[in-house]
Design a protein around this motif. Structure first.
Motif, short mmCIF file in Angstrom:
data_model
loop_
_atom_site.label_atom_id
_atom_site.label_comp_id
_atom_site.label_asym_id
_atom_site.label_seq_id
_atom_site.Cartn_x
_atom_site.Cartn_y
_atom_site.Cartn_z
N GLU A 110 33.14 74.32 -1.29
CA GLU A 110 34.43 73.72 -0.94
C GLU A 110 35.07 74.49 0.22
O GLU A 110 35.55 73.90 1.19
CB GLU A 110 35.40 73.77 -2.14
CG GLU A 110 34.97 72.96 -3.34
CD GLU A 110 35.33 71.48 -3.27
OE1 GLU A 110 36.26 71.11 -2.55
OE2 GLU A 110 34.65 70.70 -3.97
N ALA A 111 35.10 75.81 0.10
CA ALA A 111 35.78 76.62 1.13
C ALA A 111 35.03 76.56 2.46
O ALA A 111 35.66 76.50 3.52
CB ALA A 111 35.91 78.06 0.64
N ALA A 116 34.75 74.71 8.05
CA ALA A 116 34.01 74.00 9.12
C ALA A 116 34.90 72.93 9.74
O ALA A 116 34.91 72.73 10.95
CB ALA A 116 32.74 73.38 8.55
N ARG A 117 35.68 72.26 8.91
CA ARG A 117 36.58 71.21 9.43
C ARG A 117 37.69 71.82 10.26
O ARG A 117 38.07 71.30 11.30
CB ARG A 117 37.17 70.40 8.26
CG ARG A 117 36.11 69.50 7.64
CD ARG A 117 36.65 68.71 6.46
NE ARG A 117 35.66 67.72 6.05
CZ ARG A 117 35.44 67.33 4.81
NH1 ARG A 117 36.16 67.84 3.81
NH2 ARG A 117 34.52 66.44 4.54
N LYS A 118 38.19 72.96 9.79
CA LYS A 118 39.28 73.63 10.52
C LYS A 118 38.78 74.13 11.89
O LYS A 118 39.45 73.97 12.89
CB LYS A 118 39.80 74.80 9.65
CG LYS A 118 41.01 75.54 10.21
CD LYS A 118 41.49 76.57 9.21
CE LYS A 118 42.30 77.67 9.87
NZ LYS A 118 43.65 77.27 10.27
N ARG A 122 36.69 68.41 13.16
CA ARG A 122 36.00 67.16 12.77
C ARG A 122 35.94 67.07 11.25
O ARG A 122 36.03 68.08 10.57
CB ARG A 122 34.57 67.15 13.36
CG ARG A 122 34.57 67.27 14.89
CD ARG A 122 33.19 67.00 15.48
NE ARG A 122 32.22 68.04 15.23
CZ ARG A 122 31.89 69.02 16.07
NH1 ARG A 122 32.45 69.10 17.26
NH2 ARG A 122 30.99 69.93 15.75
N ARG A 123 35.75 65.86 10.73
CA ARG A 123 35.82 65.66 9.27
C ARG A 123 34.47 65.47 8.58
O ARG A 123 34.24 65.92 7.47
CB ARG A 123 36.64 64.39 8.97
CG ARG A 123 38.05 64.69 8.51
CD ARG A 123 38.59 63.68 7.53
NE ARG A 123 38.26 63.96 6.13
CZ ARG A 123 38.74 64.96 5.41
NH1 ARG A 123 39.56 65.83 5.92
NH2 ARG A 123 38.37 65.11 4.15
N ILE A 279 38.78 82.09 11.26
CA ILE A 279 40.12 81.75 11.80
C ILE A 279 41.11 81.43 10.67
O ILE A 279 42.15 80.84 10.89
CB ILE A 279 40.04 80.57 12.80
CG1 ILE A 279 39.48 79.32 12.11
CG2 ILE A 279 39.21 80.94 14.02
CD1 ILE A 279 39.74 78.04 12.88
N TRP A 280 40.72 81.78 9.43
CA TRP A 280 41.64 81.56 8.30
C TRP A 280 42.96 82.29 8.52
O TRP A 280 42.97 83.41 9.03
CB TRP A 280 41.05 82.13 7.01
CG TRP A 280 39.88 81.45 6.39
CD1 TRP A 280 38.64 82.00 6.21
CD2 TRP A 280 39.84 80.16 5.78
NE1 TRP A 280 37.83 81.12 5.55
CE2 TRP A 280 38.54 79.98 5.27
CE3 TRP A 280 40.76 79.13 5.62
CZ2 TRP A 280 38.14 78.83 4.61
CZ3 TRP A 280 40.36 77.97 4.96
CH2 TRP A 280 39.07 77.82 4.47
#
Ligand SMILES: Cc1ncc(COP(=O)(O)O)c(C=O)c1O
Length: 420
Positions: A110-111, A116-118, A122-123, A279-280
């Motif tokens: 999940e994380a 990857a989306r962040k 892209r989704r 980049i969290w």
């Protein structure tokens, strides 16, 4: 068991009340012993209650080291990160930062997908046929093995592609993947990431070839698609090397580890991520049970097994033994469709679900624990502890050979029951 939900499954496959366990042997409350060729679905690579790891926990508790402190710094976490870097990452020339998501494999999936989306903005996520990545919403949506379950968790952000070999040995699924991603009019959006198991465990022991993995890596680099290797079941030595992708010489953008990383069956999960992906913002992904300190304590102990190459060598020699023993089944039993595996992760594909389940049940009655896998449960899955003694490895393999060679379905009724 009393009041337990019907959702319980392994209790039905292995109907016994387990009491104690040591190494590769489980003992039930009647004192009956079972050789473990299941290893907690890949969680017990070093067997049950390994004495060295048990000692690590006992002394950790003896000195009142902190057991729970969310993701605050602790001496055990700092020791783990240092040891992991020194024993696993540096010798392999790998540079990853380590994220502790929640304690189970699916938390890592999940994380990683969220990150990857962040990172890419892209989704869509590309996943493969017969994949399995866990049971929470996003992971389930990426698990082709669980299409029935998708009705409860729709997977509209997943694009499934054929895994290596899915369309037969002569069809190159990498070319298909590349063309679908690049050709205009394919109807496919550029995904944020592609997630895969290099050897599909729950999906039936399907092995991606080295060249296929290398091409996938090169193509994903070229297109800016992140490559996430789900090493939750295949990592920690299961396929021969510590990481399953080492054999192909590739470096994923993210690697997911769980199951055997604690070495003792305690919940722990890690994401290894390339530093530039980190980049969290603090707390942007959190959870109460991260960096489980008891699990970190045994994980440090388990890393000692990787300081020399002796475990790797014994996995490889066990792999040869397993292959030699099982390959004869291909010639000697009409029920066997294929035998495939790598390291100490093997599958015997049977001609029907009833045969695979029937043999697994028969073996359990004879004192061997072995599960079935594959989208239709047709594959007997051989996953002994990596540290199993040669005696029990041979005994377990001989039990399997005899059970397969002598398997006779008893009645149409029994076949129906086994097929459920
Ligand atoms: C490859 C793979 N990914 C993810 C998971 C999910 O891990 P967990 O059951 O700890 O959530 C599993 C579990 O079997 C797995 O085999």
């Amino acid at each position: 068991m009393l009041n337990e939900s019907n959702v319980n499954s392994y209790g039905k496959s292995f109907p016994a009340i387990f009491d104690t366990a040591q190494g590769e042997i489980l003992t039930d409350h009647h004192g009956r012993k079972y050789i473990d060729f299941f290893s907690g679905a890949g969680t017990l690579n070093y067997g049950h209650n390994h004495p060295k790891l048990k000692q690590e926990i006992l002394s950790f508790l003896e000195y009142n080291h902190v057991v729970h402190c969310l993701d605050m710094d602790s001496s055990i976490k700092s020791r783990f990160l240092k040891t992991f870097d020194e024993v696993i990452l540096q010798p392999r020339g790998l540079q990853y930062k380590v994220q502790f998501p929640g304690p189970t494999g699916t938390n890592a999936v999940e994380a990683a997908v969220k990150l990857a989306r962040k990172v890419t903005g892209r989704r869509k996520i590309a996943a493969f046929t017969r994949s399995f990545h866990g049971m929470t919403a996003t992971s389930l949506a990426l698990s082709a093995c669980c299409t029935e379950n998708h009705k409860m968790n729709p997977s509209q952000d997943t694009i499934f592609f054929p895994f290596d070999g899915f369309l037969g040995e002569d069809t190159d699924t990498c070319t298909f993947f590349e063309r679908m991603i690049t050709a205009s009019g394919s109807g496919i959006e550029l995904p944020a990431a592609v997630i895969l198991e290099t050897v599909q465990g729950e999906g039936g022991i399907n092995i991606a070839g080295n060249k296929w993995l290398q091409r996938l890596r090169n193509f994903t680099v070229e297109k800016g698609i992140l490559l996430i290797v789900d090493d939750i079941q295949t990592g920690c030595g299961r396929t021969g090397r510590f990481f399953s992708f080492e054999r192909a010489g590739i470096v994923p953008d993210m690697v997911l580890l769980s199951k055997s990383i604690s070495g003792f069956g305690l919940p722990l999960s890690l994401i290894l991520l390339k530093p530039e992906l980190d980049i969290w913002k603090p707390g942007e992904h959190n959870g109460t049970f991260r960096s489980n300190n008891l699990a970190l304590c045994t994980a440090i102990g388990a890393l000692d097994f990787w300081r020399t190459n002796s475990l790797e060598k014994s996995i490889l020699s066990n792999a040869t033994l397993i292959a030699d023993k099982l390959n004869r089944l291909l010639n000697e039993s009409p029920l066997v469709i294929a035998v495939r595996g790598i390291g100490m992760m093997w599958g015997i594909e049977m001609e029907s679900t009833a045969a695979a389940k029937g043999i697994s049940s028969e073996l359990f009655r004879k004192g061997l624990m072995i599960e079935v896998c594959g989208p239709e449960d047709t594959v007997l899955k051989i996953l002994p502890p990596l540290t199993i003694t040669p005696h029990y490895l041979e005994e377990g393999l001989n039990l399997i050979i005899n059970a397969v060679l002598h398997y006779v379905p008893h009645s149409v009724e029994e076949l129906k029951v086994l097929a459920v």
